[in-house]
Write a protein that holds these residues in place. Structure first.
Motif, PDB file in Angstrom:
ATOM      1  N   ARG A  20       0.835  -1.209   0.000  1.00 39.33           N
ATOM      2  CA  ARG A  20       0.000   0.000   0.000  1.00 39.33           C
ATOM      3  C   ARG A  20       0.867   1.256   0.000  1.00 39.33           C
ATOM      4  N   LEU A  21       1.925   1.259   0.783  1.00 42.09           N
ATOM      5  CA  LEU A  21       2.813   2.423   0.839  1.00 42.09           C
ATOM      6  C   LEU A  21       3.479   2.668  -0.513  1.00 42.09           C
ATOM      7  N   LEU A  22       3.852   1.597  -1.182  1.00 39.79           N
ATOM      8  CA  LEU A  22       4.528   1.727  -2.471  1.00 39.79           C
ATOM      9  C   LEU A  22       3.630   2.363  -3.526  1.00 39.79           C
ATOM     10  N   THR A  23       2.328   2.122  -3.432  1.00 44.26           N
ATOM     11  CA  THR A  23       1.420   2.695  -4.429  1.00 44.26           C
ATOM     12  C   THR A  23       1.374   4.213  -4.354  1.00 44.26           C
ATOM     13  N   ASP A  24       1.793   4.787  -3.228  1.00 44.85           N
ATOM     14  CA  ASP A  24       1.835   6.242  -3.100  1.00 44.85           C
ATOM     15  C   ASP A  24       3.191   6.815  -3.476  1.00 44.85           C
ATOM     16  N   GLY A  25       4.070   5.971  -3.990  1.00 39.58           N
ATOM     17  CA  GLY A  25       5.344   6.453  -4.501  1.00 39.58           C
ATOM     18  C   GLY A  25       6.429   6.649  -3.471  1.00 39.58           C
ATOM     19  N   VAL A  66      10.109   1.923   0.603  1.00 45.55           N
ATOM     20  CA  VAL A  66       9.969   1.151   1.836  1.00 45.55           C
ATOM     21  C   VAL A  66      11.207   0.283   2.001  1.00 45.55           C
ATOM     22  N   TYR A  67      11.971   0.538   3.056  1.00 42.22           N
ATOM     23  CA  TYR A  67      13.184  -0.220   3.350  1.00 42.22           C
ATOM     24  C   TYR A  67      12.878  -1.182   4.496  1.00 42.22           C
ATOM     25  N   GLY A  68      13.032  -2.464   4.229  1.00 42.44           N
ATOM     26  CA  GLY A  68      12.719  -3.472   5.227  1.00 42.44           C
ATOM     27  C   GLY A  68      13.960  -4.024   5.895  1.00 42.44           C
ATOM     28  N   PHE A  69      13.832  -4.357   7.164  1.00 48.20           N
ATOM     29  CA  PHE A  69      14.929  -4.965   7.925  1.00 48.20           C
ATOM     30  C   PHE A  69      14.349  -6.093   8.768  1.00 48.20           C
ATOM     31  N   GLY A  70      14.957  -7.258   8.678  1.00 49.60           N
ATOM     32  CA  GLY A  70      14.472  -8.382   9.461  1.00 49.60           C
ATOM     33  C   GLY A  70      15.502  -9.498   9.504  1.00 49.60           C
ATOM     34  N   GLU A  71      15.198 -10.526  10.256  1.00 54.42           N
ATOM     35  CA  GLU A  71      16.121 -11.647  10.386  1.00 54.42           C
ATOM     36  C   GLU A  71      15.998 -12.592   9.190  1.00 54.42           C
ATOM     37  N   ASN A  72      16.948 -13.529   9.093  1.00 56.66           N
ATOM     38  CA  ASN A  72      16.967 -14.459   7.968  1.00 56.66           C
ATOM     39  C   ASN A  72      15.680 -15.269   7.847  1.00 56.66           C
ATOM     40  N   LYS A  73      14.967 -15.396   8.936  1.00 52.63           N
ATOM     41  CA  LYS A  73      13.725 -16.173   8.941  1.00 52.63           C
ATOM     42  C   LYS A  73      12.549 -15.419   8.330  1.00 52.63           C
ATOM     43  N   THR A  74      12.743 -14.161   7.958  1.00 54.71           N
ATOM     44  CA  THR A  74      11.659 -13.354   7.396  1.00 54.71           C
ATOM     45  C   THR A  74      11.079 -14.011   6.144  1.00 54.71           C
ATOM     46  N   PRO A  75       9.782 -14.208   6.061  1.00 49.60           N
ATOM     47  CA  PRO A  75       9.172 -14.833   4.879  1.00 49.60           C
ATOM     48  C   PRO A  75       9.414 -14.025   3.607  1.00 49.60           C
ATOM     49  N   GLU A  76       9.534 -14.720   2.485  1.00 48.97           N
ATOM     50  CA  GLU A  76       9.856 -14.078   1.212  1.00 48.97           C
ATOM     51  C   GLU A  76       8.834 -13.032   0.753  1.00 48.97           C
ATOM     52  N   PRO A  77       7.530 -13.224   0.983  1.00 46.94           N
ATOM     53  CA  PRO A  77       6.588 -12.195   0.514  1.00 46.94           C
ATOM     54  C   PRO A  77       6.907 -10.802   1.059  1.00 46.94           C
ATOM     55  N   PHE A  78       7.281 -10.713   2.343  1.00 40.35           N
ATOM     56  CA  PHE A  78       7.631  -9.416   2.920  1.00 40.35           C
ATOM     57  C   PHE A  78       8.951  -8.916   2.350  1.00 40.35           C
ATOM     58  N   VAL A  79       9.916  -9.805   2.216  1.00 41.26           N
ATOM     59  CA  VAL A  79      11.229  -9.442   1.662  1.00 41.26           C
ATOM     60  C   VAL A  79      11.077  -8.872   0.258  1.00 41.26           C
ATOM     61  N   ASN A  80      10.347  -9.580  -0.592  1.00 44.65           N
ATOM     62  CA  ASN A  80      10.214  -9.184  -1.994  1.00 44.65           C
ATOM     63  C   ASN A  80       9.343  -7.954  -2.189  1.00 44.65           C
ATOM     64  N   ALA A  81       8.451  -7.678  -1.235  1.00 47.94           N
ATOM     65  CA  ALA A  81       7.558  -6.531  -1.381  1.00 47.94           C
ATOM     66  C   ALA A  81       8.284  -5.206  -1.182  1.00 47.94           C
ATOM     67  N   CYS A  82       9.325  -5.181  -0.364  1.00 47.57           N
ATOM     68  CA  CYS A  82      10.023  -3.934  -0.031  1.00 47.57           C
ATOM     69  C   CYS A  82      10.816  -3.387  -1.213  1.00 47.57           C
ATOM     70  N   SER A  83      11.019  -2.070  -1.219  1.00 42.56           N
ATOM     71  CA  SER A  83      11.899  -1.475  -2.218  1.00 42.56           C
ATOM     72  C   SER A  83      13.295  -2.060  -2.083  1.00 42.56           C
ATOM     73  N   LYS A  84      13.704  -2.242  -0.840  1.00 46.59           N
ATOM     74  CA  LYS A  84      14.977  -2.902  -0.546  1.00 46.59           C
ATOM     75  C   LYS A  84      14.856  -3.533   0.830  1.00 46.59           C
ATOM     76  N   PHE A  85      15.253  -4.790   0.913  1.00 45.09           N
ATOM     77  CA  PHE A  85      15.195  -5.495   2.191  1.00 45.09           C
ATOM     78  C   PHE A  85      16.589  -5.987   2.544  1.00 45.09           C
ATOM     79  N   THR A  86      16.984  -5.764   3.798  1.00 45.75           N
ATOM     80  CA  THR A  86      18.309  -6.182   4.261  1.00 45.75           C
ATOM     81  C   THR A  86      18.162  -7.055   5.495  1.00 45.75           C
ATOM     82  N   TYR A  87      18.772  -8.217   5.463  1.00 43.21           N
ATOM     83  CA  TYR A  87      18.775  -9.081   6.640  1.00 43.21           C
ATOM     84  C   TYR A  87      19.696  -8.470   7.693  1.00 43.21           C
TER      85      TYR A  87
END
Length: 259
Positions: free
Chosen positions: A111-116, A119-140
């Motif tokens: 939803r945030l991405l649709t407003d331009g 979104v930078y995501g940060f999480g552990e290696n166990k983070t599910p792929e849908p959340f990882v792939n949704a972010c503009s950039k995700f870093t473990y």
């Protein structure tokens, strides 16, 4: 704050994020802009997140108390989502940094991405792929915190050439980016390759154990890398390119002769 500096809202799901990595996370967020909004959500009476208490004051993070109204339900998630939407509608932010290993935030990111906004995501290696792939950039977070003079590797163990080559999604992304930005001789400027990748997917070479994109590309042993003064050029090796093309092209069956 400089006029061209990006404004970032840092929202932390304290129930699903390690307090020990906050320094490295803030350092990373500073690469994208200023975290002028810093909030951490959780039930602060829960001993599970007690490690965050000392961190909050040291890094000027505002704790947001959220009681667990129902057993088995994470009320902090809902509070974060409501605040994120309020901040989005205020129209005074350029991006969000969401710290969590919970895939429940995937719809919020989309939803945030649709407003331009980024979104930078940060999480552990166990983070599910849908959340990882949704972010503009995700870093473990396991990939953060390595000293700058430690070379190409990070806190995440570098993947070997065979491991990298067995990652079909990674190779497709690298090859596609090089191919779409190449000149007549097949060479692509590394900066353009990186931009192409970031435009199409969430990607951070440190998640694979390499500090720089050029180090990751070289580690695959599938690309030639040339350094020309300040520009790094990348080209897929002819043999690797021919092999990949052969695999994509179906073999023709021999014609059956009739008498």
């Amino acid at each position: 704050m400089a006029q061209d500096e990006k404004r970032i809202a840092l929202l932390i799901d304290a129930d699903n994020a390690p307090a020990g990595k906050i320094d490295a996370i803030l350092t990373e967020v500073a690469r994208y802009g200023v975290a002028n909004v810093r909030r951490a959500y959780g039930d602060w009476k829960n001993p599970h997140i007690k490690g965050w208490e000392a961190t909050l004051h040291a890094y000027a993070i505002r704790p947001v108390q959220q009681f667990a109204y129902s057993r088995g339900k994470n009320a902090s998630d809902m509070a974060m989502v409501i605040d994120a939407m309020d901040l989005l509608y205020a129209r005074n932010l350029d991006g969000f940094a969401i710290v969590s290993s919970d895939a429940d935030f995937t719809p919020l990111v989309m939803r945030l991405l649709t407003d331009g906004v980024k979104v930078y995501g940060f999480g552990e290696n166990k983070t599910p792929e849908p959340f990882v792939n949704a972010c503009s950039k995700f870093t473990y977070v396991e990939a953060l915190g390595q000293p700058e003079n430690a070379g190409a590797t990070t806190a995440t163990h570098p993947r070997s050439a065979s491991e990298l080559r067995s990652d079909a999604r990674l190779l497709q992304m690298l090859r596609g980016a090089v191919d779409s930005t190449s000149n007549e001789e097949g060479w692509s400027p590394l900066g353009a390759v990186g931009q192409q990748i970031s435009n199409q997917a969430s990607f951070d070479p440190r998640n694979h154990g390499y500090r720089k994109l050029s180090d990751l590309i070289e580690a695959t042993s599938l690309f030639d890398v040339r350094r020309d003064e300040q520009i790094i050029w990348v080209r897929e090796k002819p043999k690797a390119h021919a092999t990949a093309k052969a695999k994509r092209t179906p073999r023709k069956r021999p014609a059956i002769q009739t008498s």
